[in-house]
Scaffold this motif. Structure first.
Motif, PDB file in Angstrom:
ATOM      1  N   TRP A   1      45.390  38.747  52.534  1.00  0.00           N
ATOM      2  CA  TRP A   1      45.981  39.871  51.812  1.00  0.00           C
ATOM      3  C   TRP A   1      44.928  40.949  51.526  1.00  0.00           C
ATOM      4  O   TRP A   1      45.186  42.148  51.683  1.00  0.00           O
ATOM      5  CB  TRP A   1      46.617  39.391  50.517  1.00  0.00           C
ATOM      6  CG  TRP A   1      47.255  40.504  49.719  1.00  0.00           C
ATOM      7  CD1 TRP A   1      46.719  41.187  48.680  1.00  0.00           C
ATOM      8  CD2 TRP A   1      48.558  41.051  49.934  1.00  0.00           C
ATOM      9  NE1 TRP A   1      47.600  42.128  48.220  1.00  0.00           N
ATOM     10  CE2 TRP A   1      48.740  42.070  48.969  1.00  0.00           C
ATOM     11  CE3 TRP A   1      49.590  40.769  50.838  1.00  0.00           C
ATOM     12  CZ2 TRP A   1      49.907  42.821  48.891  1.00  0.00           C
ATOM     13  CZ3 TRP A   1      50.750  41.516  50.764  1.00  0.00           C
ATOM     14  CH2 TRP A   1      50.904  42.524  49.807  1.00  0.00           C
ATOM     15  N   PHE A   2      43.744  40.529  51.104  1.00  0.00           N
ATOM     16  CA  PHE A   2      42.666  41.465  50.795  1.00  0.00           C
ATOM     17  C   PHE A   2      42.250  42.240  52.048  1.00  0.00           C
ATOM     18  O   PHE A   2      41.936  43.434  51.984  1.00  0.00           O
ATOM     19  CB  PHE A   2      41.466  40.708  50.218  1.00  0.00           C
ATOM     20  CG  PHE A   2      40.288  41.589  49.908  1.00  0.00           C
ATOM     21  CD1 PHE A   2      40.257  42.355  48.748  1.00  0.00           C
ATOM     22  CD2 PHE A   2      39.202  41.653  50.782  1.00  0.00           C
ATOM     23  CE1 PHE A   2      39.172  43.179  48.461  1.00  0.00           C
ATOM     24  CE2 PHE A   2      38.114  42.470  50.504  1.00  0.00           C
ATOM     25  CZ  PHE A   2      38.103  43.235  49.345  1.00  0.00           C
TER      26      PHE A   2
ATOM     27  N   GLY B   1      46.327  43.559  53.685  1.00  0.00           N
ATOM     28  CA  GLY B   1      47.394  44.100  52.845  1.00  0.00           C
ATOM     29  C   GLY B   1      48.760  43.602  53.292  1.00  0.00           C
ATOM     30  O   GLY B   1      48.904  42.456  53.723  1.00  0.00           O
ATOM     31  N   ARG B   2      49.758  44.491  53.219  1.00  0.00           N
ATOM     32  CA  ARG B   2      51.118  44.080  53.587  1.00  0.00           C
ATOM     33  C   ARG B   2      51.243  43.691  55.053  1.00  0.00           C
ATOM     34  O   ARG B   2      52.138  42.942  55.432  1.00  0.00           O
ATOM     35  CB  ARG B   2      52.103  45.207  53.270  1.00  0.00           C
ATOM     36  CG  ARG B   2      52.255  45.478  51.773  1.00  0.00           C
ATOM     37  CD  ARG B   2      53.272  46.552  51.516  1.00  0.00           C
ATOM     38  NE  ARG B   2      53.426  46.806  50.091  1.00  0.00           N
ATOM     39  CZ  ARG B   2      54.245  47.718  49.592  1.00  0.00           C
ATOM     40  NH1 ARG B   2      54.971  48.483  50.398  1.00  0.00           N
ATOM     41  NH2 ARG B   2      54.330  47.881  48.277  1.00  0.00           N
ATOM     42  N   ARG B   3      50.344  44.196  55.869  1.00  0.00           N
ATOM     43  CA  ARG B   3      50.379  43.870  57.305  1.00  0.00           C
ATOM     44  C   ARG B   3      50.091  42.396  57.555  1.00  0.00           C
ATOM     45  O   ARG B   3      50.387  41.872  58.636  1.00  0.00           O
ATOM     46  CB  ARG B   3      49.344  44.738  58.027  1.00  0.00           C
ATOM     47  CG  ARG B   3      49.390  44.651  59.540  1.00  0.00           C
ATOM     48  CD  ARG B   3      48.607  45.800  60.156  1.00  0.00           C
ATOM     49  NE  ARG B   3      47.210  45.781  59.762  1.00  0.00           N
ATOM     50  CZ  ARG B   3      46.263  45.143  60.469  1.00  0.00           C
ATOM     51  NH1 ARG B   3      46.589  44.469  61.562  1.00  0.00           N
ATOM     52  NH2 ARG B   3      45.011  45.189  60.070  1.00  0.00           N
TER      53      ARG B   3
END
Length: 234
Positions: free
Chosen positions: A58-59, A62-64
């Motif tokens: 996530w870091f 992100g949303r990808r």
């Protein structure tokens, strides 16, 4: 630029090999300080690693991070099953034949399996030198096993055979991991298939570990070794 990239790649492979080499030692220690089993060790390694991998994924993305095609998600779940198989079989092999022999068999036969499966399934051509190298790897593995791999382990025929077969099954699981990641390479960040694979592997192992008797009691040293397995070589 190309030379720098190759050097960086070799350094990363060396670091990965060093960290991978600590898995067997940590596992042997856990066996010595607790009455655990391979399924429990495998489950806790995957369980400990999953939230950390999710956070890193996530870091980094992100949303990808979780934008994954349905077909590729199936590959990643298969990757998780292979991770569960590879680890449980490897940990079980260590309990039967010791760290040295289990590592030798898994480490030396996995590349052979990957090369053969790549030729059959991915139509990758095997050159003459590659075939010669694979044959030498197999011969070397047999000689090392026959010599005991330098390990001071009592040879019990039934246990030894079971340990060798489990190490080969571990190598097969590792080969499946390599083929799955090869199929996904280029379309996803490396963290994505690993994160989904570890989570899927933990979920797949949980009911099996519970049914066989999940061991949750460890001394402090045992928990630290489990944390090492989940966080460092992962």
């Amino acid at each position: 630029m190309r030379g720098n990239q190759a050097s960086r790649g070799l350094i990363l492979i060396l670091l990965a090999a060093i960290m991978w080499g600590t898995v067997g030692v940590a596992t042997k220690y856990i066996y010595q300080v607790s009455g655990t089993n391979a399924l429990s060790i495998g489950f806790f390694r995957l369980l400990i690693a999953t939230p950390v991998l999710v956070a890193f994924c996530w870091f980094t993305l992100g949303r990808r991070a979780f934008q994954i095609a349905r077909r590729d998600l199936l590959f990643m779940i298969l990757l998780g099953g292979a991770m569960a198989q590879y680890q449980v079989c490897y940990f079980a092999a260590i309990a039967r034949v010791g760290v040295a022999i289990a590592v030798l068999i898994t480490l030396c036969t996995a590349p052979v399996m990957v090369a053969l499966f790549s030729a059959i399934m991915l139509r990758e051509r095997l050159s003459g030198p590659a075939l010669l190298s694979l044959g030498a790897a197999l011969l070397g593995t047999v000689l090392l096993i026959m010599s005991g791999g330098g390990a001071n382990v009592a040879i019990v025929p039934g246990q030894t055979l079971a340990g060798v077969l489990l190490a080969l099954a571990s190598a097969l699981g590792y080969s499946t991991i390599a083929l799955c990641t090869r199929t996904l390479a280029g379309r996803y960040h490396p963290l994505q298939p690993i994160t989904v694979g570890f989570a899927a592997g933990a979920l797949l192992l949980l009911p099996v570990a519970l049914a066989s008797g999940l061991v949750v009691s460890y001394p402090l040293g045992g928990w630290l070794a489990l944390l090492h397995l989940g966080l460092v070589p992962t």
